[in-house]
Design a protein around this motif. Structure first.
Motif, PDB file in Angstrom:
ATOM      1  N   SER A 232       0.865  -1.168   0.000  1.00 23.10           N
ATOM      2  CA  SER A 232       0.000   0.000   0.000  1.00 23.10           C
ATOM      3  C   SER A 232       0.908   1.225   0.000  1.00 23.10           C
ATOM      4  CB  SER A 232      -0.914   0.017   1.230  1.00 23.10           C
ATOM      5  OG  SER A 232      -1.819   1.109   1.170  1.00 23.10           O
ATOM      6  N   GLN A 233       0.351   2.390  -0.322  1.00 22.50           N
ATOM      7  CA  GLN A 233       1.155   3.604  -0.230  1.00 22.50           C
ATOM      8  C   GLN A 233       1.649   3.784   1.198  1.00 22.50           C
ATOM      9  OE1 GLN A 233      -1.163   6.887  -1.721  1.00 22.50           O
ATOM     10  NE2 GLN A 233      -1.425   5.969  -3.741  1.00 22.50           N
ATOM     11  N   THR A 234       0.752   3.518   2.151  1.00 25.98           N
ATOM     12  CA  THR A 234       1.091   3.631   3.571  1.00 25.98           C
ATOM     13  C   THR A 234       0.678   2.351   4.274  1.00 25.98           C
ATOM     14  OG1 THR A 234       0.721   6.025   3.537  1.00 25.98           O
ATOM     15  CG2 THR A 234       0.717   4.951   5.681  1.00 25.98           C
ATOM     16  N   ILE A 235       1.563   1.790   5.065  1.00 24.18           N
ATOM     17  CA  ILE A 235       1.251   0.594   5.841  1.00 24.18           C
ATOM     18  C   ILE A 235       0.497   1.031   7.093  1.00 24.18           C
ATOM     19  CG2 ILE A 235       2.206  -1.359   7.125  1.00 24.18           C
ATOM     20  CD1 ILE A 235       4.606  -1.289   5.227  1.00 24.18           C
ATOM     21  N   GLY A 236      -0.755   0.570   7.218  1.00 26.83           N
ATOM     22  CA  GLY A 236      -1.576   0.929   8.364  1.00 26.83           C
ATOM     23  C   GLY A 236      -2.235  -0.293   8.962  1.00 26.83           C
ATOM     24  N   LEU A 237      -2.860  -0.102  10.116  1.00 30.99           N
ATOM     25  CA  LEU A 237      -3.454  -1.232  10.828  1.00 30.99           C
ATOM     26  C   LEU A 237      -4.961  -1.334  10.625  1.00 30.99           C
ATOM     27  CD1 LEU A 237      -1.410  -1.039  14.150  1.00 30.99           C
ATOM     28  CD2 LEU A 237      -1.013  -2.464  12.131  1.00 30.99           C
ATOM     29  N   ASN A 238      -5.490  -0.557   9.672  1.00 34.42           N
ATOM     30  CA  ASN A 238      -6.920  -0.660   9.347  1.00 34.42           C
ATOM     31  C   ASN A 238      -7.121  -1.332   7.994  1.00 34.42           C
ATOM     32  OD1 ASN A 238      -5.896   1.397   7.768  1.00 34.42           O
ATOM     33  ND2 ASN A 238      -7.734   2.664   7.888  1.00 34.42           N
ATOM     34  N   ARG A 239      -6.143  -2.133   7.569  1.00 31.44           N
ATOM     35  CA  ARG A 239      -6.192  -2.754   6.258  1.00 31.44           C
ATOM     36  C   ARG A 239      -6.164  -4.280   6.332  1.00 31.44           C
ATOM     37  NH1 ARG A 239      -4.822   0.871   2.364  1.00 31.44           N
ATOM     38  NH2 ARG A 239      -5.933  -0.576   1.015  1.00 31.44           N
ATOM     39  N   ASP A 265       5.156   4.663   9.423  1.00 30.11           N
ATOM     40  CA  ASP A 265       5.701   5.604  10.404  1.00 30.11           C
ATOM     41  C   ASP A 265       6.065   4.874  11.691  1.00 30.11           C
ATOM     42  OD1 ASP A 265       3.346   5.288  11.968  1.00 30.11           O
ATOM     43  OD2 ASP A 265       2.358   6.902  10.884  1.00 30.11           O
ATOM     44  N   LYS A 266       6.756   5.561  12.569  1.00 30.63           N
ATOM     45  CA  LYS A 266       7.274   4.945  13.790  1.00 30.63           C
ATOM     46  C   LYS A 266       6.153   4.438  14.689  1.00 30.63           C
ATOM     47  CE  LYS A 266      11.570   7.622  13.909  1.00 30.63           C
ATOM     48  NZ  LYS A 266      12.387   8.615  14.673  1.00 30.63           N
ATOM     49  N   GLU A 267       5.060   5.185  14.782  1.00 31.71           N
ATOM     50  CA  GLU A 267       3.970   4.792  15.667  1.00 31.71           C
ATOM     51  C   GLU A 267       3.297   3.513  15.169  1.00 31.71           C
ATOM     52  OE1 GLU A 267       1.469   4.546  18.786  1.00 31.71           O
ATOM     53  OE2 GLU A 267       3.229   5.838  18.569  1.00 31.71           O
ATOM     54  N   THR A 268       3.065   3.421  13.855  1.00 34.05           N
ATOM     55  CA  THR A 268       2.452   2.200  13.295  1.00 34.05           C
ATOM     56  C   THR A 268       3.378   1.003  13.480  1.00 34.05           C
ATOM     57  OG1 THR A 268       1.273   3.528  11.642  1.00 34.05           O
ATOM     58  CG2 THR A 268       1.462   1.162  11.224  1.00 34.05           C
ATOM     59  N   ARG A 269       4.668   1.211  13.260  1.00 36.02           N
ATOM     60  CA  ARG A 269       5.633   0.122  13.451  1.00 36.02           C
ATOM     61  C   ARG A 269       5.608  -0.348  14.910  1.00 36.02           C
ATOM     62  NH1 ARG A 269      10.226  -1.680  10.570  1.00 36.02           N
ATOM     63  NH2 ARG A 269      10.891  -3.575  11.620  1.00 36.02           N
ATOM     64  N   LYS A 270       5.487   0.603  15.825  1.00 38.63           N
ATOM     65  CA  LYS A 270       5.423   0.264  17.244  1.00 38.63           C
ATOM     66  C   LYS A 270       4.175  -0.547  17.552  1.00 38.63           C
ATOM     67  CE  LYS A 270       5.290   2.454  21.828  1.00 38.63           C
ATOM     68  NZ  LYS A 270       5.290   3.760  22.555  1.00 38.63           N
ATOM     69  N   GLN A 271       3.023  -0.117  17.000  1.00 35.71           N
ATOM     70  CA  GLN A 271       1.766  -0.834  17.224  1.00 35.71           C
ATOM     71  C   GLN A 271       1.808  -2.234  16.607  1.00 35.71           C
ATOM     72  OE1 GLN A 271      -0.820   0.150  19.166  1.00 35.71           O
ATOM     73  NE2 GLN A 271       0.502   1.896  19.682  1.00 35.71           N
ATOM     74  N   LEU A 272       2.452  -2.348  15.464  1.00 36.98           N
ATOM     75  CA  LEU A 272       2.590  -3.652  14.815  1.00 36.98           C
ATOM     76  C   LEU A 272       3.423  -4.595  15.684  1.00 36.98           C
ATOM     77  CD1 LEU A 272       1.638  -4.855  12.109  1.00 36.98           C
ATOM     78  CD2 LEU A 272       3.840  -4.229  11.136  1.00 36.98           C
ATOM     79  N   ASP A 273       4.477  -4.063  16.267  1.00 35.07           N
ATOM     80  CA  ASP A 273       5.316  -4.871  17.159  1.00 35.07           C
ATOM     81  C   ASP A 273       4.530  -5.331  18.388  1.00 35.07           C
ATOM     82  OD1 ASP A 273       7.518  -4.682  15.520  1.00 35.07           O
ATOM     83  OD2 ASP A 273       8.377  -2.945  16.555  1.00 35.07           O
ATOM     84  N   ILE A 274       3.652  -4.467  18.893  1.00 35.19           N
ATOM     85  CA  ILE A 274       2.827  -4.825  20.058  1.00 35.19           C
ATOM     86  C   ILE A 274       1.881  -5.973  19.708  1.00 35.19           C
ATOM     87  CG2 ILE A 274       0.972  -4.014  21.567  1.00 35.19           C
ATOM     88  CD1 ILE A 274       2.341  -1.257  21.547  1.00 35.19           C
ATOM     89  N   ILE A 275       1.262  -5.902  18.530  1.00 31.14           N
ATOM     90  CA  ILE A 275       0.357  -6.972  18.086  1.00 31.14           C
ATOM     91  C   ILE A 275       1.107  -8.298  17.994  1.00 31.14           C
ATOM     92  CG2 ILE A 275      -1.031  -7.811  16.141  1.00 31.14           C
ATOM     93  CD1 ILE A 275      -1.718  -4.861  15.560  1.00 31.14           C
ATOM     94  N   ILE A 276       2.311  -8.251  17.442  1.00 34.50           N
ATOM     95  CA  ILE A 276       3.116  -9.467  17.312  1.00 34.50           C
ATOM     96  C   ILE A 276       3.470 -10.022  18.689  1.00 34.50           C
ATOM     97  CG2 ILE A 276       5.352 -10.360  16.535  1.00 34.50           C
ATOM     98  CD1 ILE A 276       5.137  -8.377  14.178  1.00 34.50           C
ATOM     99  N   GLN A 277       3.808  -9.135  19.610  1.00 34.86           N
ATOM    100  CA  GLN A 277       4.133  -9.565  20.979  1.00 34.86           C
ATOM    101  C   GLN A 277       2.928 -10.216  21.648  1.00 34.86           C
ATOM    102  OE1 GLN A 277       5.663  -6.135  23.031  1.00 34.86           O
ATOM    103  NE2 GLN A 277       7.465  -5.954  21.701  1.00 34.86           N
ATOM    104  N   GLU A 278       1.751  -9.620  21.455  1.00 37.04           N
ATOM    105  CA  GLU A 278       0.535 -10.144  22.087  1.00 37.04           C
ATOM    106  C   GLU A 278       0.155 -11.524  21.545  1.00 37.04           C
ATOM    107  OE1 GLU A 278      -2.262  -7.028  21.393  1.00 37.04           O
ATOM    108  OE2 GLU A 278      -1.672  -5.893  23.187  1.00 37.04           O
ATOM    109  N   LEU A 279       0.564 -11.826  20.307  1.00 36.99           N
ATOM    110  CA  LEU A 279       0.278 -13.140  19.729  1.00 36.99           C
ATOM    111  C   LEU A 279       1.211 -14.226  20.285  1.00 36.99           C
ATOM    112  CD1 LEU A 279      -0.399 -12.126  16.016  1.00 36.99           C
ATOM    113  CD2 LEU A 279      -2.046 -13.136  17.598  1.00 36.99           C
ATOM    114  N   GLN A 280       2.247 -13.786  20.982  1.00 38.44           N
ATOM    115  CA  GLN A 280       3.155 -14.701  21.690  1.00 38.44           C
ATOM    116  C   GLN A 280       3.745 -15.785  20.767  1.00 38.44           C
ATOM    117  OE1 GLN A 280       0.836 -16.129  25.051  1.00 38.44           O
ATOM    118  NE2 GLN A 280       1.263 -14.284  26.237  1.00 38.44           N
TER     119      GLN A 280
END
Length: 415
Positions: A232-239, A265-280
């Motif tokens: 996508s043009q921008t990687i987001g968490l609503n896709r 962006d840095k905030e989306t990358r951070k949120q993506l990392d959190i999702i991955i962590q939560e999936l354990q």
């Protein structure tokens, strides 16, 4: 005869961010029309790609409104004015042309330049450009068209009381009836606009891409990881990326790579990392990020992968009825398409079942089952990849769709 006609395409974005506009401009130029594209600065990486795209084009591109690097004063003045308009519109409503000004930083600069371009046809390529095309056409006694790549009034939400819905509904109902033609990027979007504006004939022009000759027919590969691709043009968490992350968790014991192309962006990358962590995950998933590239180069870049993901979650009516250019990029690249079951994507896969698979949006287990089957059945993976490749070269391409677009243009100018 066509060489005597001048067509102006208007967007409040940039060519690099609107491949559909670029394809239309190319098609018109190839058909002998004089073509001008008027646009404004949107972001830095889009500008870098524009600098690659525009010098080789045969049409004229005019950027207005300044940038953070050139004509800085104009850029910041228009930004301040735009912020003021967005405040005022909440206080006094859509009068005083505030609605028209609110969707774009440079609405009236776009209009000013469009009026200077004595054209036979003005084409708006997003909702912010629609008033510009309509007004310029009226002033210059020309025709105008609107290309609805999205169902704009419900891009963000379906709540009829939301400001964005009210604003876009107001602009659509004020200006679409004044257009001479209306095209849409999916059958479902065309159907919605046809229902809203029965006097218009909404013509579907799919968001397909020109045949990429450099891509070869997919062949049998040696045993290696299943390579998934999303862009996508921008990687987001609503896709819908959460769906594939969930599937990767279920398939931890399999060799899979997930490749994501786009600006993050840095905030989306951070949120993506959190999702991955939560999936354990027992082992961190193999996710590879790629920076944005020239849209023309994406199909060839994508050809190195196996599966193209279209994960739309259907968070709004538009997201449910849009048929994104992702799918057509995947076809040109010869990838198996795996899509969520939004209305538009389910219709497409049902019509073209040999090209891929649909899963229930939000259902990570269904997506897991599809990916697991493709891993376990390499013959099926190869077959769907080859069918995608062939379909993109037979009819699901811009060479076919551009004929529909050019026919609309010819009929409009001839009226």
């Amino acid at each position: 005869m066509q060489a005597t006609f001048h067509i102006v395409l208007v967007t409040s974005g940039q060519p690099a961010l609107n491949p559909r506009l670029v394809k239309e401009a190319d098609a018109l130029t190839t058909s002998g029309y004089k073509v001008t594209v008027i646009y404004q600065y949107w972001n830095a990486w889009g500008t870098e790609i524009d600098q690659q795209i525009l010098p080789v084009k045969k049409w004229n591109a005019i950027r207005i409104g300044g940038t953070p690097e050139t004509h800085k004063a104009l850029y910041w003045i228009t930004r301040v004015r735009h912020k003021a308009v967005k405040i005022l519109i909440k206080l006094v409503g859509f009068k005083y042309w505030l609605a028209e000004r609110s969707l774009s930083r440079c609405t009236f600069l776009l209009l000013k330049d469009a009026l200077r371009q004595r054209a036979d046809l003005y084409i708006a390529h997003n909702l912010a450009a629609l008033p510009v095309a309509v007004i310029a056409a009226k002033k210059n006694k020309a025709k105008c068209g609107f290309d609805a790549e999205d169902f704009h009034r419900n891009e963000i939400t379906n709540n009829p009381y939301h400001m964005d819905v009210r604003l876009k509904t107001f602009l659509e109902e004020k200006y679409i009836p004044k257009t001479d033609y209306l095209t849409a990027s999916s059958p479902a979007i065309a159907a919605l606009y046809q229902q809203l504006f029965p006097s218009k004939k909404a013509v579907t022009v799919l968001n397909a891409f020109p045949v990429v000759k450099e891509v070869s027919l997919p062949a049998v590969k040696a045993a290696e990881p299943l390579k998934l691709f999303w862009f996508s043009q921008t990687i987001g968490l609503n896709r819908g990326l959460q769906d594939v992350l969930s599937a990767l968790k279920f398939l931890e014991d399999k060799q899979i790579e997930l490749h994501l192309l786009g600006f993050i962006d840095k905030e989306t990358r951070k949120q993506l990392d959190i999702i991955i962590q939560e999936l354990q995950f027992a082992n961190k998933p193999n996710i590879v990020f790629h920076q944005p590239i020239n849209p023309d180069k994406i199909p060839l870049f994508a050809a190195q992968f196996d599966v193209g993901l279209a994960l739309e979650p259907g968070f709004s009516l538009n997201n449910n009825v849009a048929l994104s250019n992702k799918i057509f990029t995947y076809l040109q690249a010869g990838l198996t398409v795996v899509a969520s079951d939004t209305t538009a994507q389910k219709q497409f896969i049902n019509k073209n079942p040999a090209l891929g698979f649909c899963y229930e949006k939000g259902n990570g287990q269904q997506l897991t089952a599809i990916l697991k089957r493709l891993i376990n059945e390499p013959g099926l993976l190869l077959q769907t990849k080859q069918e995608a490749f062939k379909a993109a070269r037979n009819d699901l391409n811009w060479e076919t769709e551009s004929l529909k677009f050019l026919k609309v243009v010819e009929e409009t100018i001839a009226i």
